[in-house]
Write a protein that holds these residues in place. Structure first.
Motif, PDB file in Angstrom:
ATOM      1  N   TRP A   1       0.748  -1.477  -0.033  1.00 22.04           N
ATOM      2  CA  TRP A   1       0.046   0.108   0.048  1.00 22.04           C
ATOM      3  C   TRP A   1       0.816   1.335  -0.157  1.00 22.04           C
ATOM      4  O   TRP A   1       1.750   1.360   0.636  1.00 22.04           O
ATOM      5  N   PHE A   2       0.462   2.210  -0.787  1.00 27.23           N
ATOM      6  CA  PHE A   2       1.106   3.642  -0.725  1.00 27.23           C
ATOM      7  C   PHE A   2      -0.034   4.451  -0.177  1.00 27.23           C
ATOM      8  O   PHE A   2      -1.156   4.500  -0.980  1.00 27.23           O
ATOM      9  N   GLY A   3       0.100   5.337   0.800  1.00 25.72           N
ATOM     10  CA  GLY A   3      -0.703   6.222   1.220  1.00 25.72           C
ATOM     11  C   GLY A   3      -0.536   6.875   2.325  1.00 25.72           C
ATOM     12  O   GLY A   3       0.426   6.331   3.181  1.00 25.72           O
TER      13      GLY A   3
ATOM     14  N   GLY B   1      15.106   1.989  -0.185  1.00 26.30           N
ATOM     15  CA  GLY B   1      14.809   2.017  -1.489  1.00 26.30           C
ATOM     16  C   GLY B   1      13.817   2.810  -2.176  1.00 26.30           C
ATOM     17  O   GLY B   1      13.188   2.608  -3.176  1.00 26.30           O
ATOM     18  N   TYR B   2      13.306   3.655  -1.278  1.00 31.64           N
ATOM     19  CA  TYR B   2      12.106   4.710  -1.755  1.00 31.64           C
ATOM     20  C   TYR B   2      12.446   5.867  -1.872  1.00 31.64           C
ATOM     21  O   TYR B   2      13.449   6.564  -0.957  1.00 31.64           O
ATOM     22  N   GLU B   3      12.294   6.794  -2.686  1.00 30.91           N
ATOM     23  CA  GLU B   3      12.644   8.110  -2.813  1.00 30.91           C
ATOM     24  C   GLU B   3      11.389   8.953  -2.142  1.00 30.91           C
ATOM     25  O   GLU B   3      10.329   9.305  -2.847  1.00 30.91           O
ATOM     26  N   HIS B   4      11.619   9.403  -1.039  1.00 30.37           N
ATOM     27  CA  HIS B   4      10.634  10.271  -0.337  1.00 30.37           C
ATOM     28  C   HIS B   4      10.156  11.645  -0.759  1.00 30.37           C
ATOM     29  O   HIS B   4      11.385  12.221  -1.191  1.00 30.37           O
ATOM     30  N   VAL B   5       9.039  11.710  -0.905  1.00 24.48           N
ATOM     31  CA  VAL B   5       8.599  13.154  -1.692  1.00 24.48           C
ATOM     32  C   VAL B   5       9.495  14.427  -0.992  1.00 24.48           C
ATOM     33  O   VAL B   5       9.638  15.602  -1.760  1.00 24.48           O
TER      34      VAL B   5
ATOM     35  N   ALA C   1      -6.174  23.737  15.633  1.00 23.38           N
ATOM     36  CA  ALA C   1      -5.542  24.217  17.192  1.00 23.38           C
ATOM     37  C   ALA C   1      -5.409  22.768  17.970  1.00 23.38           C
ATOM     38  O   ALA C   1      -5.629  22.814  19.022  1.00 23.38           O
ATOM     39  N   ALA C   2      -5.042  21.549  17.065  1.00 23.45           N
ATOM     40  CA  ALA C   2      -4.826  20.519  18.029  1.00 23.45           C
ATOM     41  C   ALA C   2      -3.683  19.769  17.288  1.00 23.45           C
ATOM     42  O   ALA C   2      -3.413  19.947  16.028  1.00 23.45           O
ATOM     43  N   PRO C   3      -3.031  18.875  17.991  1.00 26.91           N
ATOM     44  CA  PRO C   3      -1.890  17.888  17.170  1.00 26.91           C
ATOM     45  C   PRO C   3      -2.409  17.410  16.131  1.00 26.91           C
ATOM     46  O   PRO C   3      -3.576  17.003  15.911  1.00 26.91           O
ATOM     47  N   ALA C   4      -1.532  17.071  15.004  1.00 27.08           N
ATOM     48  CA  ALA C   4      -1.927  16.218  14.114  1.00 27.08           C
ATOM     49  C   ALA C   4      -0.571  15.377  13.516  1.00 27.08           C
ATOM     50  O   ALA C   4       0.528  15.571  13.990  1.00 27.08           O
ATOM     51  N   LEU C   5      -0.753  14.227  13.026  1.00 24.55           N
ATOM     52  CA  LEU C   5       0.321  13.319  12.702  1.00 24.55           C
ATOM     53  C   LEU C   5      -0.078  12.614  11.405  1.00 24.55           C
ATOM     54  O   LEU C   5      -1.066  12.013  11.149  1.00 24.55           O
ATOM     55  N   ALA C   6       0.769  12.676  10.381  1.00 23.84           N
ATOM     56  CA  ALA C   6       0.631  11.863   9.391  1.00 23.84           C
ATOM     57  C   ALA C   6       1.799  10.854   8.867  1.00 23.84           C
ATOM     58  O   ALA C   6       3.042  11.394   9.305  1.00 23.84           O
ATOM     59  N   ALA C   7       1.611   9.551   8.601  1.00 17.37           N
ATOM     60  CA  ALA C   7       2.674   8.789   8.245  1.00 17.37           C
ATOM     61  C   ALA C   7       2.483   8.442   6.681  1.00 17.37           C
ATOM     62  O   ALA C   7       1.498   7.615   6.520  1.00 17.37           O
ATOM     63  N   TYR C   8       3.209   8.740   5.838  1.00 15.56           N
ATOM     64  CA  TYR C   8       3.273   8.340   4.627  1.00 15.56           C
ATOM     65  C   TYR C   8       3.795   6.863   4.121  1.00 15.56           C
ATOM     66  O   TYR C   8       5.063   6.691   4.590  1.00 15.56           O
ATOM     67  N   VAL C   9       3.236   5.773   3.911  1.00 12.76           N
ATOM     68  CA  VAL C   9       3.674   4.535   3.946  1.00 12.76           C
ATOM     69  C   VAL C   9       3.848   4.146   2.344  1.00 12.76           C
ATOM     70  O   VAL C   9       3.048   4.603   1.665  1.00 12.76           O
ATOM     71  N   SER C  10       5.124   3.867   2.113  1.00 18.04           N
ATOM     72  CA  SER C  10       5.771   3.446   0.733  1.00 18.04           C
ATOM     73  C   SER C  10       5.845   1.889   0.611  1.00 18.04           C
ATOM     74  O   SER C  10       6.753   1.204   1.245  1.00 18.04           O
ATOM     75  N   ASN C  11       4.662   1.409  -0.168  1.00 17.88           N
ATOM     76  CA  ASN C  11       4.600  -0.020  -0.641  1.00 17.88           C
ATOM     77  C   ASN C  11       4.635  -1.154   0.669  1.00 17.88           C
ATOM     78  O   ASN C  11       5.012  -2.138   0.517  1.00 17.88           O
ATOM     79  N   SER C  12       3.965  -0.451   1.953  1.00 13.92           N
ATOM     80  CA  SER C  12       3.815  -1.180   2.905  1.00 13.92           C
ATOM     81  C   SER C  12       5.367  -1.788   3.686  1.00 13.92           C
ATOM     82  O   SER C  12       5.382  -2.524   4.570  1.00 13.92           O
ATOM     83  N   ASP C  13       6.235  -0.847   3.119  1.00 16.22           N
ATOM     84  CA  ASP C  13       7.697  -1.283   3.603  1.00 16.22           C
ATOM     85  C   ASP C  13       8.284  -0.322   4.610  1.00 16.22           C
ATOM     86  O   ASP C  13       8.943  -0.704   5.438  1.00 16.22           O
ATOM     87  N   CYS C  14       8.064   1.140   4.395  1.00 14.44           N
ATOM     88  CA  CYS C  14       8.585   2.072   5.294  1.00 14.44           C
ATOM     89  C   CYS C  14       7.546   3.138   5.355  1.00 14.44           C
ATOM     90  O   CYS C  14       6.584   3.146   4.615  1.00 14.44           O
ATOM     91  N   ALA C  15       7.816   4.212   6.144  1.00 16.74           N
ATOM     92  CA  ALA C  15       6.992   5.237   6.558  1.00 16.74           C
ATOM     93  C   ALA C  15       7.714   6.425   7.041  1.00 16.74           C
ATOM     94  O   ALA C  15       8.705   6.421   7.566  1.00 16.74           O
TER      95      ALA C  15
END
Length: 270
Positions: free
Chosen positions: A3-5, A115-119, A77-91
């Motif tokens: 999964w990528f997302g 092995g992934y080029e992070h944006v 006005a609240a904390p936020a967290l985002a994790a971009y997952v690359s091919n289910s391998d790393c984030a």
């Protein structure tokens, strides 16, 4: 194929996180929706106004991970967290709070190449104690009680035998004190048979329009027969309306069906 997302965790000011202004513009519009095997990456209520959702950009949309998290904090006005997952391998994790806490983290938190080029460029490894402290502080500012043991276990896991990354990120959310209370179901099914072969047509329109965007961004000429057609643009506008409505806040099913029927009638006449 993995999964990528982005797995996004925030406290929206709107009814659902997908309808929070700015979310689709920076994270994308392809939100996870129920399928034959469930929807573990879908939209979930985490209690006390918190939600999490999995989302990916279409070809014509551009992920802006850190800017998106900054924008969410400013808007909610609240904390936020985002994790971009690359091919289910790393984030790649980006965390922010309204008090100024800011951190970037790659999982696995090692020097090994992923092995992934992070944006936005891969973050450098962070000392485990500092990373755990940042995540704990983030969770406390979010009003949760984090588990130091759970967070530490994930951050010290080497890249040998690392779990499926989206599962690891969901485990991290749980370690921060966020466990799902209930799934929030879509109000519009994007695969509704009433939309006919919309998905097939819009997929090619998306490819052509994104290719045109790419060439234009570099000042390169593009043959007219490779450019997005007026029909492509009409279908992409319908896609935008559809995905702004999937989790509420947009058009009703009846309105979408009427729009789709007008769309197909228009182009059958061409």
């Amino acid at each position: 194929m993995g999964w990528f997302g982005t797995l996004l965790l925030a406290k929206p000011t709107t009814a659902t996180l997908p309808t929070q202004p700015g979310v689709r513009e920076v994270f994308g519009s392809s939100f996870a929706t129920p399928g034959p095997w469930g929807n573990k990456l879908g939209l979930y209520d985490l209690g006390q106004g918190w939600q999490r959702v999995g989302v990916a950009p279409f070809c014509t949309e551009r992920l802006r991970l850190s800017a998106g998290v900054d924008g969410l904090v400013a808007a909610t006005a609240a904390p936020a967290l985002a994790a971009y997952v690359s091919n289910s391998d790393c984030a790649q994790l980006e965390g922010r709070t309204a008090t100024g806490l800011s951190f970037s983290l790659h999982l696995p938190n090692t020097n090994e190449p992923c092995g992934y080029e992070h944006v936005e460029g891969r973050p450098e490894p962070v000392d485990t104690h500092l990373a755990v402290d940042a995540l704990r502080t983030w969770a406390v500012e979010a009003g949760r009680t984090p588990s130091t043991e759970a967070i530490t276990a994930l951050l010290t896991w080497d890249d040998e035998g690392f779990p499926v990354m989206e599962d690891a990120v969901l485990g991290l959310f749980a370690g921060l004190g966020f466990t799902p209370e209930a799934e929030i179901l879509p109000v519009i099914n994007p695969d509704d048979p009433a939309f006919g072969d919309f998905e097939r047509v819009v997929r090619m329109a998306d490819v052509r329009a994104s290719g045109e965007q790419y060439m234009a961004s570099r000042g390169w000429p593009l043959e007219d027969d490779l450019k997005a057609t007026p029909e492509d643009l009409d279908y992409l506008r319908f896609r935008d309306l559809l995905w702004s409505s999937v989790y509420g806040g947009g058009a009703t099913r009846d309105e979408l069906v009427a729009q789709y029927e007008q769309l197909t009638a228009r182009w059958k006449k061409q």
